[in-house]
Scaffold this motif. Structure first.
Motif: not given
Length: 401
Positions: A52-64, A79-82
């Motif tokens: 999902n390219s609409a999610i910015n920042g570190d969580l982009g890959n997580a949402y993908g 887990q890593q981001v948090w």
């Protein structure tokens, strides 16, 4: 925009409901579905469902990863981001959602709900006013059967942020957790969310649960199909769709959902157990034995698999094999310290019935006494009582005779 769609295809399928006598052999159907799903799965991975390219920042890959149904990757990333950015409460909320959804993926994932609760509780203790933290904690609470506490938390969230979609979802689920099914559905129906929202799938899934709780299975199917339109690879949704279609009598559709699970997760034990149960209901005995046998091979320490296998042998009149499988069930539950209230009563009872049919008084008495001892101080619904002189086949029986 109010999240409300109709799917006429569900009602069309209902009118074409198949009955057991019209079903194709499930193994043949499974092979066909597996080939189709495998091909479509490859296409989805390559072209249709990019992160999902609409999610910015570190969580982009997580949402993908989440949108691809890859909960393991989502959990690892969040887990890593948090941990690196403890103020990223959006990462915590995605982590808790992913853990809870993964907890329903297979028979041995219940622990994920407790892990989610631990993460959320710790975050709440450190930051008790963040709305995402509060919502994550509430979602974990209702998933671990604490709906009243969950409702109190999200009500506080909604007082300050009445547009928090996931908080509304959790509030509805919490009402459902205490039997307020109509109120739960009403809460869910008033949620305004676009289909491209990160919580749209959660809304549809919760709506399906509410319809199911009310016995409105066609509407539950429609709602879960809307959730699958958003995330077609989330295994939890396929299990739930299989449940709703099975309750509606759409057996072939249930079979398709279970095969889709196995196409995504080739070693999934829970799907095999459900296929065993379904085949047993349809009296496709060979398929039932095959799937139950696979369950015991892949998960030999899961007592439920041995119970289902033993039950199937019992129904077929294979009492020796039934007794052996049911004995594995009872032994595992005792060995694993399952409380008497949670044990499978049928593992003892059917084992005793098999022994009685076989004229095996020693095994019957041993099984019956074990059952009586373990339930002496336990509150269980089932009863198994012989007259004072004992089972008929054992009257006059002695160790020497």
């Amino acid at each position: 925009m109010r999240l409300q769609r109709q799917r006429s295809s569900v009602y069309t399928r209902a009118n074409r409901r198949r009955f057991p006598g019209c079903l194709p052999n499930m193994l043949l159907l499974g092979l066909l579905i597996g080939v189709v799903i495998t091909g479509w799965d490859w296409i989805e991975r390559q072209f249709i469902a990019p992160p999902n390219s609409a999610i910015n920042g570190d969580l982009g890959n997580a949402y993908g990863a989440f949108n691809q149904g890859d909960l393991n990757a989502t959990i690892g990333i969040t887990q890593q981001v948090w941990q690196l950015q403890p103020t990223r409460s959006d990462a915590l909320l995605l982590l808790v959602r992913s853990l809870i959804y993964r907890s329903y993926v297979d028979y041995n994932r219940d622990v994920d709900r407790e892990i989610a609760l631990d993460y959320a509780r710790l975050a709440y203790e450190n930051n008790p006013t963040d709305p995402d933290v509060m919502t994550a904690y509430a979602f974990a609470l209702q998933a671990t059967l604490q709906p009243i506490e969950a409702a109190d938390l999200v009500r506080a969230v909604l007082q300050d942020d009445p547009d928090h979609v996931m908080a509304w979802v959790v509030l509805g689920l919490s009402y459902g957790g205490v039997g307020g099914y109509e109120r739960a559905l009403a809460i869910n129906a008033q949620i305004d969310v676009d289909d491209d929202s990160v919580f749209a799938m959660d809304v549809y899934r919760a709506r399906a649960i509410h319809f199911h709780d009310l016995g409105r299975y066609l509407e539950a199917i429609s709602a879960i199909d809307n959730a699958l339109d958003i995330n077609s690879r989330l295994i939890t949704l396929h299990f739930e769709r299989a449940q709703y279609t099975r309750l509606q009598g759409l057996t072939d559709s249930s079979v398709a959902s279970y095969f889709r699970v196995m196409a995504f997760d080739s070693d999934n034990v829970k799907a095999r157990l459900r296929m065993c149960e379904l085949a047993s209901v349809l009296r496709e005995s060979e398929n039932a034995l095959d799937y139950c046998g696979q369950v015991t091979q892949i998960a030999p320490r899961w007592s439920e698999g041995w119970y289902r296998l033993g039950r199937e042998y019992f129904l077929l009149g294979e009492y020796d094999l039934a007794a052996q499988s049911l004995n594995r069930c009872t032994s595992l539950e005792v060995m694993q310290g399952v409380s008497p209230e949670e044990r499978r009563f049928e593992c003892w009872y059917l084992q005793g019935q098999a022994a009685e049919i076989l004229g095996d008084c020693d095994t019957l008495l041993h099984t019956y006494e074990e059952f009586r001892e373990m339930t002496q101080n336990a509150d269980i619904a089932e009863t198994w009582v012989y007259p004072p002189e004992g089972p008929a086949i054992c009257v006059g029986h002695s160790d020497g005779g």
